[in-house]
Scaffold this active site. Sequence first.
Site, PDB file in Angstrom:
ATOM      1  N   LYS A   1       0.843  -1.195   0.000  1.00 23.67           N
ATOM      2  CA  LYS A   1       0.000   0.000   0.000  1.00 23.67           C
ATOM      3  C   LYS A   1       0.874   1.239   0.000  1.00 23.67           C
ATOM      4  O   LYS A   1       1.959   1.238   0.574  1.00 23.67           O
ATOM      5  CB  LYS A   1      -0.851   0.028   1.284  1.00 23.67           C
ATOM      6  CG  LYS A   1      -2.004  -0.948   1.331  1.00 23.67           C
ATOM      7  CD  LYS A   1      -2.809  -0.767   2.614  1.00 23.67           C
ATOM      8  CE  LYS A   1      -3.903  -1.802   2.774  1.00 23.67           C
ATOM      9  NZ  LYS A   1      -4.947  -1.745   1.746  1.00 23.67           N
TER      10      LYS A   1
ATOM     11  N   ARG B   1      -9.840 -11.801   2.722  1.00 22.21           N
ATOM     12  CA  ARG B   1     -10.673 -12.919   2.258  1.00 22.21           C
ATOM     13  C   ARG B   1      -9.957 -14.250   2.430  1.00 22.21           C
ATOM     14  O   ARG B   1     -10.595 -15.285   2.581  1.00 22.21           O
ATOM     15  CB  ARG B   1     -11.102 -12.667   0.801  1.00 22.21           C
ATOM     16  CG  ARG B   1      -9.972 -12.631  -0.186  1.00 22.21           C
ATOM     17  CD  ARG B   1     -10.367 -11.951  -1.499  1.00 22.21           C
ATOM     18  NE  ARG B   1     -10.473 -10.495  -1.359  1.00 22.21           N
ATOM     19  CZ  ARG B   1     -10.850  -9.679  -2.335  1.00 22.21           C
ATOM     20  NH1 ARG B   1     -11.148 -10.161  -3.526  1.00 22.21           N
ATOM     21  NH2 ARG B   1     -10.927  -8.377  -2.120  1.00 22.21           N
TER      22      ARG B   1
HETATM   23  N1  BES Z   1      -7.943  -3.800   4.636  1.00 24.78           N
HETATM   24  C1  BES Z   1      -8.179  -3.454   3.283  1.00 24.78           C
HETATM   25  C2  BES Z   1      -9.529  -2.765   3.056  1.00 24.78           C
HETATM   26  C3  BES Z   1      -9.733  -1.431   3.726  1.00 24.78           C
HETATM   27  C4  BES Z   1      -9.600  -0.265   3.010  1.00 24.78           C
HETATM   28  C5  BES Z   1     -10.134  -1.363   5.032  1.00 24.78           C
HETATM   29  C6  BES Z   1      -9.839   0.957   3.604  1.00 24.78           C
HETATM   30  C7  BES Z   1     -10.369  -0.129   5.658  1.00 24.78           C
HETATM   31  C8  BES Z   1     -10.227   1.023   4.926  1.00 24.78           C
HETATM   32  C9  BES Z   1      -8.160  -4.719   2.430  1.00 24.78           C
HETATM   33  O1  BES Z   1      -7.336  -5.742   2.876  1.00 24.78           O
HETATM   34  C10 BES Z   1      -7.671  -4.337   1.078  1.00 24.78           C
HETATM   35  O2  BES Z   1      -6.567  -3.898   0.971  1.00 24.78           O
HETATM   36  N2  BES Z   1      -8.512  -4.500   0.067  1.00 24.78           N
HETATM   37  C11 BES Z   1      -8.171  -4.175  -1.273  1.00 24.78           C
HETATM   38  C12 BES Z   1      -8.672  -5.295  -2.157  1.00 24.78           C
HETATM   39  C13 BES Z   1      -8.191  -5.227  -3.566  1.00 24.78           C
HETATM   40  C14 BES Z   1      -6.688  -5.420  -3.633  1.00 24.78           C
HETATM   41  C15 BES Z   1      -8.887  -6.280  -4.368  1.00 24.78           C
HETATM   42  C16 BES Z   1      -8.843  -2.847  -1.619  1.00 24.78           C
HETATM   43  O3  BES Z   1      -9.932  -2.589  -1.142  1.00 24.78           O
HETATM   44  O4  BES Z   1      -8.233  -2.069  -2.329  1.00 24.78           O
HETATM   45 MN    MN Z   2      -5.338  -5.528   2.186  1.00 27.21          MN
END
Ligand code: BES
Ligand code: MN
Length: 482
Positions: free
Chosen positions: A263, A337
Site C-alpha cells: 500500500k 478474504r
Molecule cells: N484492509 C483493506 C480494506 C480497507 C480499506 C479497510 C480501507 C479499511 C479502509 C483490504 O485488505 C484491502 O486492501 N482490500 C483491497 C482489495 C483489492 C486489492 C482487491 C482494496 O480494497 O483495495
Molecule cells: Mn489488504
Amino acid sequence: MDVTAALGSPNETSDQVLVVSSFAGEALSGGVQQLDSAADGYFSKLQADGALPVKLGKASLFHRVPGLSADCVVVSGAGDASEFGPWAATQWAGTAAKLLAADEHRQVGWHVEDFTSTNLTQAVAAAINGCHGQDLLRAKKNLHPFQSMHWFTEDTEAVRRGHILADGLLLARELVNLPANLMYPESFARRAAEVAVATGQELEVWDELRLRREGCGALLAVAAASARPPRLLILRHRGSAQRAPLALVGKGVTFDSGGLSLKPSDGMLDMKCDMAGAATVLAAMQVIARLDIERPVIGVVGLVENMISGHAFKLGDVLTARSGKTIEIHNTDAEGRLVLADALDVCQDEQPEQIIDLATLTGACVVALGTDVAGLMSNNQILEDQLRRCADAVGEQVWPLPMHAHFGEQIQSQVADIKNMGAGRWGGAITAAKFLEEFVRETPWTHIDMAGPAFSDKAKPHLDAGATGALVRTLVEFAGQG
Ligand code: BES
Ligand code: MN
Ligand code: ZN
C-alpha cells in the site's frame, strides 16, 4: 464507571451536571420544558433568542441556571420528536457526553423521563462511549471519562444493559485503537483469554503448529512474512437453549501493509484498524455472555499481520485453503478474504445454524456506501433482512449489495479453483463476498463489510475519531432476538 438509575427530582439533584433534551419545534419540549418553571423561564427565554440547541449533534453548556441545584446544565439537541429512536438517542447522549468530557466532570445526571427502554439502553451506551477518547496512549487526555452517571429513571434493567453494551463498545474501540506494535495476534489472544475467563466462556487458541496441522494454508500464507506468529481463536458461549450455535467470524489483520502489493503510505497509516472485525466479534461475545443470552454463540477470529519479507506470499502463488480449494494470488493486498476463507471453514466444524462474518474487507465498499454504512452480502434473504431489522432497532446503518451469479465469474482462475481478486476495480466489495461464499457450505450466511464504519478519520459530535465500536450493538441484538 459507576452507573446508577433512580428517579428523583432533576431540579434538586445533587449531581454536579445535569443533561437534558430539547426537541426541534415551536414549543419548548423535552427535559428543558420540564425544568423551565423551576428555572424561572430560563429555557423559554433561551429558546425565544434561538439560543437553545435542538438539532442532533448540537449541545451547549449553561452554568448556574437559576432555580436548579446542578452546577451546570447541558442542553443536548434531540431533533424531531417524531423521529426520536435509537440513533437519535445515541447522538443525543454521545454529543452531551463528549462535550462534557472536554473538561473534568465527576458526576453527571441524565434527565431521561420519557425514554423507551430501547432508546434508554442506547443512550446509556452512547454516553459512556462518548466520554472516552482515542487518546489511550496520550499523557494529557483530550477527553476525561466521568466518575459516575446517574439516570433519572426507574428502568434499571435498560440502564444495566446499556452499561454492559458500553463496556463492549469500549473493548472493541480499545483493541482497534491500539497500534500494531502493541496489538498483534498474540496480544489479541491474551486479551481474549482475559475476556473468556471474566465471562465464563471457553476459548480455544490455535497456534502456528495447529494451524499447519489443520491445513489453514490461506491464513498461513498471509501470515508468512510477519515476525508475529498468527493465531486463530474459537470462543464458545454455551447459552441455555438446546440448539445449533450462531457463528460470528471476524477478520483480524492486526496490520495490513498490503504485502508485496504494498500500500502507499497514505493508505497504510490507519491499517491497525484491519482487525476491527475480530475486535467486534470479541466485544460482542463479551456482551452476549454478560447479558446471559440464551442462544449458543461461537466466535471465530483469524489473526495475522500482512507484511513483507523473504517469506512473503507472492503474486501467482497457488494456496490450498483448509476446505481443499486452491487459490491463485493476484494481489497480496486482498488478504482479508484469505484469512476469512479458513476461519469460515473452521466455524462450520461446529455445525452452526447461521454464520455472520465481519471484516474491514474492501475500499470498494466504502466507495459504494460511504464511511458510515456497512455493506451486507448474503446467501440468504431471510437472514439478511433480519440483520437489517436488528441494525435499525439499535440505530446502526447497514445496506445490502447484490450477489448476482455473474460477479462470481470474475474470480474464476485458469490455474486454480479461484483467484483472490475480481477482474477490475468495479464491484470490488461484491467480488470479495463472492470469494467468501466459496467457503460457505449450505449454511445461511451474511458477510458484513465494515471498512467504512469501523474507523473514522474525523471526530463526530457524539464520538471521538478512531475506532467506533460499530456493529457490536447489531450483533448483540441479533443474538438476543434470533
Ligand atoms: N484492509 C483493506 C480494506 C480497507 C480499506 C479497510 C480501507 C479499511 C479502509 C483490504 O485488505 C484491502 O486492501 N482490500 C483491497 C482489495 C483489492 C486489492 C482487491 C482494496 O480494497 O483495495
Ligand atoms: Mn489488504
Ligand atoms: Zn486488509
